[in-house]
Write a protein that holds these residues in place. Structure first.
Motif, PDB file in Angstrom:
ATOM      1  N   SER A 119       0.832  -1.210   0.000  1.00 51.69           N
ATOM      2  CA  SER A 119       0.000   0.000   0.000  1.00 51.69           C
ATOM      3  C   SER A 119       0.860   1.251   0.000  1.00 51.69           C
ATOM      4  CB  SER A 119      -0.916   0.024   1.228  1.00 51.69           C
ATOM      5  OG  SER A 119      -1.796  -1.044   1.228  1.00 51.69           O
ATOM      6  N   LEU A 120       1.853   1.262   0.856  1.00 48.60           N
ATOM      7  CA  LEU A 120       2.755   2.412   0.930  1.00 48.60           C
ATOM      8  C   LEU A 120       3.502   2.601  -0.383  1.00 48.60           C
ATOM      9  CD1 LEU A 120       3.858   4.624   2.779  1.00 48.60           C
ATOM     10  CD2 LEU A 120       5.600   2.998   3.538  1.00 48.60           C
ATOM     11  N   LEU A 121       3.966   1.506  -0.967  1.00 48.57           N
ATOM     12  CA  LEU A 121       4.661   1.577  -2.249  1.00 48.57           C
ATOM     13  C   LEU A 121       3.750   2.171  -3.320  1.00 48.57           C
ATOM     14  CD1 LEU A 121       7.160   0.906  -3.983  1.00 48.57           C
ATOM     15  CD2 LEU A 121       6.136  -1.353  -4.369  1.00 48.57           C
ATOM     16  N   LEU A 122       2.526   1.685  -3.391  1.00 47.26           N
ATOM     17  CA  LEU A 122       1.574   2.188  -4.386  1.00 47.26           C
ATOM     18  C   LEU A 122       1.281   3.671  -4.180  1.00 47.26           C
ATOM     19  CD1 LEU A 122      -0.392   1.704  -6.730  1.00 47.26           C
ATOM     20  CD2 LEU A 122      -2.101   1.035  -5.019  1.00 47.26           C
ATOM     21  N   ILE A 123       0.959   4.037  -2.966  1.00 42.56           N
ATOM     22  CA  ILE A 123       0.609   5.435  -2.684  1.00 42.56           C
ATOM     23  C   ILE A 123       1.770   6.372  -2.988  1.00 42.56           C
ATOM     24  CG2 ILE A 123       0.088   7.046  -0.798  1.00 42.56           C
ATOM     25  CD1 ILE A 123      -1.601   4.672   0.410  1.00 42.56           C
ATOM     26  N   LEU A 124       2.965   6.009  -2.553  1.00 42.06           N
ATOM     27  CA  LEU A 124       4.109   6.893  -2.783  1.00 42.06           C
ATOM     28  C   LEU A 124       4.512   6.945  -4.254  1.00 42.06           C
ATOM     29  CD1 LEU A 124       6.268   6.192   0.386  1.00 42.06           C
ATOM     30  CD2 LEU A 124       4.794   8.161  -0.094  1.00 42.06           C
ATOM     31  N   ARG A 125       4.356   5.840  -4.976  1.00 43.10           N
ATOM     32  CA  ARG A 125       4.648   5.861  -6.429  1.00 43.10           C
ATOM     33  C   ARG A 125       3.690   6.795  -7.155  1.00 43.10           C
ATOM     34  NH1 ARG A 125       7.490   1.692  -9.343  1.00 43.10           N
ATOM     35  NH2 ARG A 125       6.026   2.080 -11.037  1.00 43.10           N
ATOM     36  N   VAL A 126       2.404   6.709  -6.803  1.00 44.16           N
ATOM     37  CA  VAL A 126       1.407   7.561  -7.455  1.00 44.16           C
ATOM     38  C   VAL A 126       1.583   9.022  -7.036  1.00 44.16           C
ATOM     39  CG1 VAL A 126      -1.073   8.051  -7.612  1.00 44.16           C
ATOM     40  CG2 VAL A 126      -0.256   5.688  -7.781  1.00 44.16           C
ATOM     41  N   ALA A 127       1.897   9.231  -5.764  1.00 44.06           N
ATOM     42  CA  ALA A 127       1.991  10.594  -5.246  1.00 44.06           C
ATOM     43  C   ALA A 127       3.248  11.329  -5.696  1.00 44.06           C
ATOM     44  CB  ALA A 127       1.926  10.576  -3.724  1.00 44.06           C
ATOM     45  N   THR A 128       4.362  10.610  -5.847  1.00 43.42           N
ATOM     46  CA  THR A 128       5.628  11.321  -6.098  1.00 43.42           C
ATOM     47  C   THR A 128       6.318  10.972  -7.407  1.00 43.42           C
ATOM     48  OG1 THR A 128       7.029   9.668  -5.022  1.00 43.42           O
ATOM     49  CG2 THR A 128       6.060  11.389  -3.614  1.00 43.42           C
ATOM     50  N   HIS A 129       6.117   9.786  -7.923  1.00 38.79           N
ATOM     51  CA  HIS A 129       6.837   9.332  -9.125  1.00 38.79           C
ATOM     52  C   HIS A 129       8.345   9.497  -8.945  1.00 38.79           C
ATOM     53  CE1 HIS A 129       2.982   9.131 -11.140  1.00 38.79           C
ATOM     54  NE2 HIS A 129       2.756  10.379 -10.811  1.00 38.79           N
ATOM     55  N   ASN A 130       8.816   9.278  -7.737  1.00 36.75           N
ATOM     56  CA  ASN A 130      10.211   9.530  -7.402  1.00 36.75           C
ATOM     57  C   ASN A 130      10.974   8.208  -7.283  1.00 36.75           C
ATOM     58  OD1 ASN A 130      12.642  10.218  -6.013  1.00 36.75           O
ATOM     59  ND2 ASN A 130      11.658  12.101  -5.310  1.00 36.75           N
ATOM     60  N   ALA A 131      12.201   8.175  -7.760  1.00 37.29           N
ATOM     61  CA  ALA A 131      13.030   6.970  -7.677  1.00 37.29           C
ATOM     62  C   ALA A 131      13.423   6.648  -6.238  1.00 37.29           C
ATOM     63  CB  ALA A 131      14.275   7.138  -8.540  1.00 37.29           C
ATOM     64  N   PHE A 132      13.252   7.599  -5.353  1.00 33.74           N
ATOM     65  CA  PHE A 132      13.598   7.414  -3.945  1.00 33.74           C
ATOM     66  C   PHE A 132      12.554   6.571  -3.204  1.00 33.74           C
ATOM     67  CE2 PHE A 132      13.892   8.975   0.499  1.00 33.74           C
ATOM     68  CZ  PHE A 132      15.214   8.608   0.739  1.00 33.74           C
ATOM     69  N   VAL A 133      11.368   6.385  -3.786  1.00 29.97           N
ATOM     70  CA  VAL A 133      10.260   5.692  -3.124  1.00 29.97           C
ATOM     71  C   VAL A 133      10.650   4.305  -2.604  1.00 29.97           C
ATOM     72  CG1 VAL A 133       7.982   4.654  -3.532  1.00 29.97           C
ATOM     73  CG2 VAL A 133       8.417   7.030  -4.172  1.00 29.97           C
ATOM     74  N   PRO A 134      11.276   3.442  -3.392  1.00 28.21           N
ATOM     75  CA  PRO A 134      11.613   2.114  -2.853  1.00 28.21           C
ATOM     76  C   PRO A 134      12.496   2.178  -1.609  1.00 28.21           C
ATOM     77  CG  PRO A 134      11.850   2.111  -5.226  1.00 28.21           C
ATOM     78  CD  PRO A 134      11.609   3.535  -4.820  1.00 28.21           C
ATOM     79  N   TRP A 135      13.387   3.152  -1.560  1.00 23.12           N
ATOM     80  CA  TRP A 135      14.261   3.297  -0.389  1.00 23.12           C
ATOM     81  C   TRP A 135      13.471   3.747   0.831  1.00 23.12           C
ATOM     82  CZ3 TRP A 135      18.679   0.987  -0.723  1.00 23.12           C
ATOM     83  CH2 TRP A 135      19.249   0.810  -1.980  1.00 23.12           C
ATOM     84  N   LEU A 136      12.541   4.651   0.621  1.00 22.67           N
ATOM     85  CA  LEU A 136      11.690   5.115   1.705  1.00 22.67           C
ATOM     86  C   LEU A 136      10.821   3.973   2.231  1.00 22.67           C
ATOM     87  CD1 LEU A 136      10.746   7.489   3.421  1.00 22.67           C
ATOM     88  CD2 LEU A 136       9.145   8.080   1.598  1.00 22.67           C
TER      89      LEU A 136
END
Length: 163
Positions: A119-136
């Motif tokens: 869920s967190l991965l999905l939300i952050l990918r949609v919200a930011t489109h940032n490569a840093f998301v997997p690390w977060l």
């Protein structure tokens, strides 16, 4: 003459009394997890009916589907102890029921961890489109692992004896 102190390492309870106590403790723990997973799962079920869902890419839709399926399995595992108790109640097997309910709860927590991670991965990918998301997300998962599993296992190992 000095009197040696005797250290007690347990409770003076029968197997049935212990099972009753452990069942009460387990069901209180499950209530907390059930509430969280049911709210999260309910929210996840509504996402597919929003206009934004159609705009998601294939990867995000795949993450969503995995998240919903794992959320459903987590819900099943965390509600399982209630059904187990109801179906075996009065059969004089409460100690075994507590063991199986505890196992179901542990599985439910692992599945809840996966659900929350996805869920967190999905939300952050949609919200930011940032490569840093997997690390977060990895950092949050490490925090969950520390709080939910590492610390309890450490406390268990540190403060229980094999006497």
């Amino acid at each position: 003459m000095a009197q040696a102190t005797q250290r007690r390492s347990g409770r003076d309870e029968t197997e049935d009394e212990r099972a009753d106590r452990m069942w009460s403790e387990l069901i209180q723990e499950v209530r907390v997890a059930q509430m969280g997973v049911q709210i999260l799962f309910g929210f996840l079920l509504t996402v597919v009916f929003t206009p934004t869902y159609a705009d998601l890419g294939d990867t995000e839709q795949a993450i969503y589907i995995v998240t919903v399926v794992v959320g459903a399995t987590s819900t099943g595992a965390l509600i399982g102890p209630v059904s187990l108790h109801r179906l075996v109640s009065g059969r004089r097997i409460k100690p075994r029921a507590v063991e199986w309910a505890s196992r179901l709860t542990f599985v439910g927590l692992v599945l809840l961890l996966i659900t929350m991670t996805a869920s967190l991965l999905l939300i952050l990918r949609v919200a930011t489109h940032n490569a840093f998301v997997p690390w977060l997300v990895a950092g949050v998962v490490l925090w969950y692992l520390l709080c939910w599993f590492v610390l309890p296992w450490w406390v268990r190992h540190r403060y229980t004896s094999n006497e």
